[in-house]
Design a protein around this motif. Structure first.
Motif, PDB file in Angstrom:
ATOM      1  N   ARG A   1       2.101   5.354 -32.283  1.00  8.14           N
ATOM      2  CA  ARG A   1       2.420   6.579 -31.966  1.00  8.14           C
ATOM      3  C   ARG A   1       2.045   7.148 -30.619  1.00  8.14           C
ATOM      4  O   ARG A   1       2.343   8.185 -30.167  1.00  8.14           O
ATOM      5  CB  ARG A   1       2.666   7.366 -33.067  1.00  8.14           C
ATOM      6  N   LEU A   2       0.930   6.731 -30.386  1.00  7.30           N
ATOM      7  CA  LEU A   2      -0.241   7.313 -29.206  1.00  7.30           C
ATOM      8  C   LEU A   2       0.467   6.611 -28.030  1.00  7.30           C
ATOM      9  O   LEU A   2      -0.188   5.699 -27.494  1.00  7.30           O
ATOM     10  CB  LEU A   2      -1.857   6.990 -29.726  1.00  7.30           C
ATOM     11  N   VAL A   3       1.347   7.441 -27.490  1.00  8.34           N
ATOM     12  CA  VAL A   3       1.914   7.333 -26.068  1.00  8.34           C
ATOM     13  C   VAL A   3       1.079   7.723 -24.981  1.00  8.34           C
ATOM     14  O   VAL A   3       0.991   9.002 -25.112  1.00  8.34           O
ATOM     15  CB  VAL A   3       3.372   7.109 -25.887  1.00  8.34           C
ATOM     16  N   PHE A   4       0.643   6.914 -24.104  1.00  3.92           N
ATOM     17  CA  PHE A   4       0.039   7.697 -22.942  1.00  3.92           C
ATOM     18  C   PHE A   4       0.713   7.898 -21.814  1.00  3.92           C
ATOM     19  O   PHE A   4       1.291   7.089 -21.232  1.00  3.92           O
ATOM     20  CB  PHE A   4      -1.312   6.809 -22.595  1.00  3.92           C
ATOM     21  N   PRO A   5       0.777   9.204 -21.312  1.00  2.00           N
ATOM     22  CA  PRO A   5       1.646   9.691 -19.976  1.00  2.00           C
ATOM     23  C   PRO A   5       0.996   9.135 -18.859  1.00  2.00           C
ATOM     24  O   PRO A   5      -0.244   8.846 -19.266  1.00  2.00           O
ATOM     25  CB  PRO A   5       1.483  11.223 -20.255  1.00  2.00           C
ATOM     26  N   PRO A   6       1.539   9.022 -17.854  1.00  2.00           N
ATOM     27  CA  PRO A   6       0.771   8.773 -16.596  1.00  2.00           C
ATOM     28  C   PRO A   6      -0.413   9.481 -16.264  1.00  2.00           C
ATOM     29  O   PRO A   6      -0.355  10.776 -16.451  1.00  2.00           O
ATOM     30  CB  PRO A   6       2.165   8.871 -15.608  1.00  2.00           C
ATOM     31  N   GLY A   7      -1.321   9.053 -15.762  1.00  2.00           N
ATOM     32  CA  GLY A   7      -2.532   9.764 -15.535  1.00  2.00           C
ATOM     33  C   GLY A   7      -3.519   9.780 -16.548  1.00  2.00           C
ATOM     34  O   GLY A   7      -4.698  10.489 -16.636  1.00  2.00           O
ATOM     35  N   MET A   8      -3.260   9.179 -17.873  1.00  2.00           N
ATOM     36  CA  MET A   8      -4.172   9.284 -18.867  1.00  2.00           C
ATOM     37  C   MET A   8      -5.029   7.875 -19.027  1.00  2.00           C
ATOM     38  O   MET A   8      -5.451   7.774 -20.234  1.00  2.00           O
ATOM     39  CB  MET A   8      -3.293   9.285 -20.208  1.00  2.00           C
ATOM     40  N   GLU A   9      -5.223   7.170 -18.172  1.00  2.00           N
ATOM     41  CA  GLU A   9      -5.704   5.894 -18.058  1.00  2.00           C
ATOM     42  C   GLU A   9      -7.197   5.718 -18.660  1.00  2.00           C
ATOM     43  O   GLU A   9      -7.766   4.912 -19.256  1.00  2.00           O
ATOM     44  CB  GLU A   9      -5.589   5.148 -16.812  1.00  2.00           C
ATOM     45  N   ASP A  10      -7.756   6.677 -18.174  1.00  2.00           N
ATOM     46  CA  ASP A  10      -9.216   7.109 -18.581  1.00  2.00           C
ATOM     47  C   ASP A  10      -9.462   7.423 -19.872  1.00  2.00           C
ATOM     48  O   ASP A  10     -10.098   6.753 -20.632  1.00  2.00           O
ATOM     49  CB  ASP A  10      -9.969   8.195 -17.857  1.00  2.00           C
ATOM     50  N   LEU A  11      -8.597   8.194 -20.601  1.00  2.00           N
ATOM     51  CA  LEU A  11      -8.652   8.461 -22.124  1.00  2.00           C
ATOM     52  C   LEU A  11      -8.303   7.161 -22.740  1.00  2.00           C
ATOM     53  O   LEU A  11      -9.152   6.915 -23.617  1.00  2.00           O
ATOM     54  CB  LEU A  11      -7.412   9.424 -22.339  1.00  2.00           C
ATOM     55  N   ARG A  12      -7.505   6.317 -22.379  1.00  2.00           N
ATOM     56  CA  ARG A  12      -7.260   4.808 -23.172  1.00  2.00           C
ATOM     57  C   ARG A  12      -8.330   4.297 -23.222  1.00  2.00           C
ATOM     58  O   ARG A  12      -8.871   3.767 -24.078  1.00  2.00           O
ATOM     59  CB  ARG A  12      -5.966   4.245 -22.406  1.00  2.00           C
ATOM     60  N   ALA A  13      -9.133   4.169 -21.958  1.00  2.00           N
ATOM     61  CA  ALA A  13     -10.250   3.230 -21.881  1.00  2.00           C
ATOM     62  C   ALA A  13     -11.330   3.829 -22.607  1.00  2.00           C
ATOM     63  O   ALA A  13     -12.126   2.959 -23.256  1.00  2.00           O
ATOM     64  CB  ALA A  13     -10.784   3.275 -20.340  1.00  2.00           C
ATOM     65  N   GLN A  14     -11.615   5.370 -22.817  1.00  2.00           N
ATOM     66  CA  GLN A  14     -12.350   5.847 -23.808  1.00  2.00           C
ATOM     67  C   GLN A  14     -12.323   5.374 -25.229  1.00  2.00           C
ATOM     68  O   GLN A  14     -13.088   5.006 -25.863  1.00  2.00           O
ATOM     69  CB  GLN A  14     -12.610   7.118 -23.531  1.00  2.00           C
ATOM     70  N   LEU A  15     -10.950   5.420 -25.614  1.00  2.00           N
ATOM     71  CA  LEU A  15     -10.418   5.253 -26.995  1.00  2.00           C
ATOM     72  C   LEU A  15     -10.920   3.917 -27.140  1.00  2.00           C
ATOM     73  O   LEU A  15     -11.419   3.415 -28.336  1.00  2.00           O
ATOM     74  CB  LEU A  15      -9.111   5.662 -27.222  1.00  2.00           C
ATOM     75  N   GLU A  16     -10.465   2.887 -26.429  1.00  2.00           N
ATOM     76  CA  GLU A  16     -10.962   1.650 -26.389  1.00  2.00           C
ATOM     77  C   GLU A  16     -12.193   1.126 -26.688  1.00  2.00           C
ATOM     78  O   GLU A  16     -12.518   0.239 -27.280  1.00  2.00           O
ATOM     79  CB  GLU A  16      -9.934   0.753 -25.295  1.00  2.00           C
ATOM     80  N   LYS A  17     -13.014   1.720 -25.943  1.00  2.00           N
ATOM     81  CA  LYS A  17     -14.602   1.449 -25.894  1.00  2.00           C
ATOM     82  C   LYS A  17     -14.932   1.949 -27.335  1.00  2.00           C
ATOM     83  O   LYS A  17     -15.787   1.454 -27.797  1.00  2.00           O
ATOM     84  CB  LYS A  17     -15.223   2.634 -24.784  1.00  2.00           C
ATOM     85  N   GLU A  18     -14.616   3.139 -27.869  1.00  2.00           N
ATOM     86  CA  GLU A  18     -15.048   3.475 -29.227  1.00  2.00           C
ATOM     87  C   GLU A  18     -14.451   2.555 -30.151  1.00  2.00           C
ATOM     88  O   GLU A  18     -15.143   2.371 -31.266  1.00  2.00           O
ATOM     89  CB  GLU A  18     -14.518   4.940 -29.646  1.00  2.00           C
ATOM     90  N   LEU A  19     -13.253   1.970 -29.904  1.00  2.00           N
ATOM     91  CA  LEU A  19     -12.568   1.172 -31.027  1.00  2.00           C
ATOM     92  C   LEU A  19     -13.423  -0.307 -30.875  1.00  2.00           C
ATOM     93  O   LEU A  19     -13.827  -0.555 -32.065  1.00  2.00           O
ATOM     94  CB  LEU A  19     -11.294   0.491 -30.369  1.00  2.00           C
ATOM     95  N   GLU A  20     -13.848  -0.629 -29.904  1.00  2.00           N
ATOM     96  CA  GLU A  20     -14.848  -1.840 -29.747  1.00  2.00           C
ATOM     97  C   GLU A  20     -15.983  -1.607 -30.532  1.00  2.00           C
ATOM     98  O   GLU A  20     -16.632  -2.614 -31.241  1.00  2.00           O
ATOM     99  CB  GLU A  20     -15.180  -2.282 -28.305  1.00  2.00           C
ATOM    100  N   GLY A  21     -16.468  -0.326 -30.413  1.00  2.00           N
ATOM    101  CA  GLY A  21     -18.031  -0.058 -31.252  1.00  2.00           C
ATOM    102  C   GLY A  21     -17.663   0.436 -32.569  1.00  2.00           C
ATOM    103  O   GLY A  21     -18.643   0.638 -33.245  1.00  2.00           O
ATOM    104  N   ASP A  22     -16.498   0.141 -33.027  1.00  2.00           N
ATOM    105  CA  ASP A  22     -16.145   0.429 -34.500  1.00  2.00           C
ATOM    106  C   ASP A  22     -16.362   1.823 -35.072  1.00  2.00           C
ATOM    107  O   ASP A  22     -16.892   2.273 -35.916  1.00  2.00           O
ATOM    108  CB  ASP A  22     -16.882  -0.420 -35.335  1.00  2.00           C
ATOM    109  N   THR A  23     -16.388   2.974 -33.819  1.00  2.00           N
ATOM    110  CA  THR A  23     -16.783   4.203 -34.063  1.00  2.00           C
ATOM    111  C   THR A  23     -15.406   5.277 -33.908  1.00  2.00           C
ATOM    112  O   THR A  23     -15.633   6.419 -33.640  1.00  2.00           O
ATOM    113  CB  THR A  23     -17.853   4.818 -33.137  1.00  2.00           C
TER     114      THR A  23
END
Length: 624
Positions: free
Chosen positions: A212-234
């Motif tokens: 459900r977490l759809v990223f509007p244009p311009g939110m690439e940095d947010l997605r990258a931050q979330l994926e970094k936390e996801l990789e760190g299991d945090t």
């Protein structure tokens, strides 16, 4: 022939006791003996007897002039009575109980409850004793009086600043509630509540980014931050999708509003859980992606988004976590126990102290909180029918694993999270209860075969799963118990649900809900679709002073520390006879005391103590 010294005693609560005499017959294997004279019942327990002692527990009201048959207190299954000496006693008791305790359905589609709509419909043994009744009704009267005073003081005043909520923030508040008032805007406190607030049941560790977490244009940095936390299991999430499409209340001709938020949070090395993004609605096909609110947004925009999350949490906490998973689940266990297990049965003796007052408090809730024109209809955004629809939806998530603490914490990824005091304390209390149950079970069931061959035990398990829970075997609940291990797990689940789980959800209400902006019971404007909110927008959205005052009054009445309260494991009733069960109970109490001291020592080092699972504060049953 032996010489017996007989003593008859009543309870010591208000209005207990009797001026009538009691005629007794002692019935044994080889006949019966009538006492030559009638006895006056003493009041209270009195001194213990010397030598061998045989107890005949009653613990119910004795009315009229009928003959009451009481068995000696040793727990016995059907298999412990091969000659059938107690067969008639067991059958007659259950036959009478099934007439008294009938299944009912408050609303179609919900798990079942006891039949009857008023307190007078309940069996007399299920009603509050007089001291409990007086305290409950006096506190209700005080809460309503406080409400009237707050209404009269604020009816003509302006209500346009967050500090105006201080006008109703008086009388009976806790120290932690004051901390919440002073710090509720902080992201760290917002995140902390998912770990250790009054609803720690929603948070889970993310295994992927939600669809459900759809990223509007311009939110690439947010997605990258979330994926970094996801990789760190945090990376963690709290998803309120259950609220999507629920019809919001209309209060005094004014439409109220609901959202269905998603919050993504990161766990920092210092244990703080901080929000990274909030989405207030699910995406819709053919519509632009919903706004994503960020901590870097203007302060009032970000604060309003967090208020929407907190209001949504209020709805799911009170209806799903508290009412359904606490009160109504305990009621299913209670009714099934009374219908299927005779008072001789060891599992009845083990579980009955944890069912005290549950049926009456639930009848009161159905008649006052969630009834037509009850509190939910008056001031809560899910009232007016939405609350019933939400309860029905939530029923699909009543899984057996979610009621078993080790499984639930593992499934939600909370094991090993050092800042989750709920997880640590819930697991500790579960394990203590589990050892207690195991001790009693192993005294009365020597083999797995003896479990399988106990028809009363099997009937009880089946009654809970198939009847009370409307066929919950597809959600993992057992319809039969095949081993001692399975019995221990099932009974531990029942007792923990009625004690620790309810207390962890109930006790925090006064702390976290008294400052209304931290947990608004309703929202008066729709969720924002732009990022231009101002203080005026926030105040127009939050509850008005009457709604806020009623929330505070109910919060105080139900959330205050109860003066008439039995802590877990500290019941005075002695249902078991013999040294074996007494030794098991003694060890249980010692382990509870040790956990209590351990939690107390930890809390001394914390700025915000977590006390909702301290055994000295956990109530022995769902009684409020």
């Amino acid at each position: 022939m032996g010489l017996y010294r007989v003593r008859v005693a009543t309870g010591s609560s208000l209005y207990a006791g009797s001026n009538n005499q009691v005629q007794l017959w002692l019935v044994g294997q080889h006949g019966e003996a009538s006492l030559g004279r009638r006895l006056w019942p003493a009041r209270g327990k009195g001194p213990g007897a010397s030598g061998d002692e045989y107890r005949f527990p009653c613990y119910r009201w004795v009315e009229g002039d009928r003959v009451l048959s009481l068995a000696e207190g040793t727990g016995r299954t059907v298999l412990d009575d091969p000659q059938g000496l107690f067969k008639k006693h067991r059958e007659e008791e259950l036959e009478e109980r099934r007439k008294l305790y009938r299944w009912g359905s408050w609303k179609d589609g919900l798990i079942l409850n006891v039949a009857g709509t008023t307190i007078c419909d309940l069996p007399v043994d299920e009603r509050f004793l007089e001291d409990k009744r007086i305290d409950f009704e006096a506190s209700l009267a005080k809460g309503l009086a406080d409400l009237a005073i707050k209404d009269s003081l604020n009816v003509l005043t302006c209500w346009n600043d967050l500090n105006d909520f201080n006008r109703i923030f008086w009388c009976g508040q806790s120290k932690l509630a004051e901390q919440v008032r002073d710090s509720w805007k902080e992201d760290a406190l917002f995140g902390y509540q998912f770990l250790n607030g009054t609803n720690p049941m929603l948070l889970r560790r993310s295994t992927h980014l939600p669809e459900r977490l759809v990223f509007p244009p311009g939110m690439e940095d947010l997605r990258a931050q979330l994926e970094k936390e996801l990789e760190g299991d945090t990376l963690f999430e709290a998803d309120f999708s259950l609220l999507d499409g629920i019809k919001a209340n209309v209060i005094l001709c004014s439409q109220q509003h609901l959202a269905a938020p998603l919050v993504m949070l990161k766990l920092q090395p210092d244990g703080k859980l901080l929000p990274m993004v909030i989405q207030l609605q699910l995406p819709r096909i053919g519509s632009p992606p919903p706004l994503l609110f960020l901590p870097t947004d203007p302060p009032m925009v970000w604060l309003l988004a967090k208020c929407w999350v907190r209001s949504s949490d209020f709805q799911l906490h009170e209806l799903q976590s508290h009412l359904l998973r606490g009160h109504l689940m305990a009621e299913v266990i209670s009714v099934a126990t009374m219908r299927c297990l005779p008072s001789l049965h060891p599992i009845f003796k083990l579980i009955i102290p944890h069912l005290r007052y549950t049926l009456e408090i639930n009848v009161r809730a159905r008649n006052g909180l969630v009834s037509n024109m009850g509190v939910f209809d008056q001031v809560v955004s899910t009232g007016g029918g939405g609350h019933v629809e939400l309860l029905k939806r939530a029923g699909a998530f009543l899984t057996y694993r979610s009621f078993c603490v080790p499984d639930d914490l593992a499934d939600r990824g909370l094991l090993g999270v050092k800042s989750s005091f709920y997880a640590q304390d819930a697991l500790g209390l579960w394990e203590i209860i589990s050892r207690y149950v195991e001790g009693i079970v192993n005294l009365h069931y020597k083999t797995d075969e003896s479990v399988r061959d106990d028809p009363e035990l099997q009937s009880w398990c089946r009654e809970i799963t198939e009847i009370g829970l409307l066929g919950a075997q597809d959600r993992g609940f057992p319809v039969s118990l095949q081993s001692r291990e399975q019995v221990c797990r099932f009974v531990t689940m029942c007792i923990f649900t009625c004690t620790g789980q309810h207390s962890s959800i109930h006790l925090g209400q006064l702390d976290w809900y008294a400052w209304v902006p931290n947990a608004p019971c309703t929202m008066r404007l729709p969720p924002p679709t732009t990022k231009d909110a101002t203080l005026e927008t926030v105040m127009a959205t939050l509850p008005n002073f009457h709604q806020a005052s009623l929330q505070m009054s109910i919060t105080w009445q139900l959330g205050r520390r109860q003066p008439i309260m039995v802590a877990v494991g500290q019941h005075e009733e002695e249902y078991f006879s013999g040294p074996g069960p007494k030794a098991v109970l003694k060890k249980f109490r010692e382990e509870l005391a040790a956990l209590d001291k351990e939690i107390e020592s930890r809390n001394e080092k914390l700025d915000m103590p977590y006390e909702y699972l301290r055994p000295s504060l956990v109530e022995n049953s769902v009684a409020i």
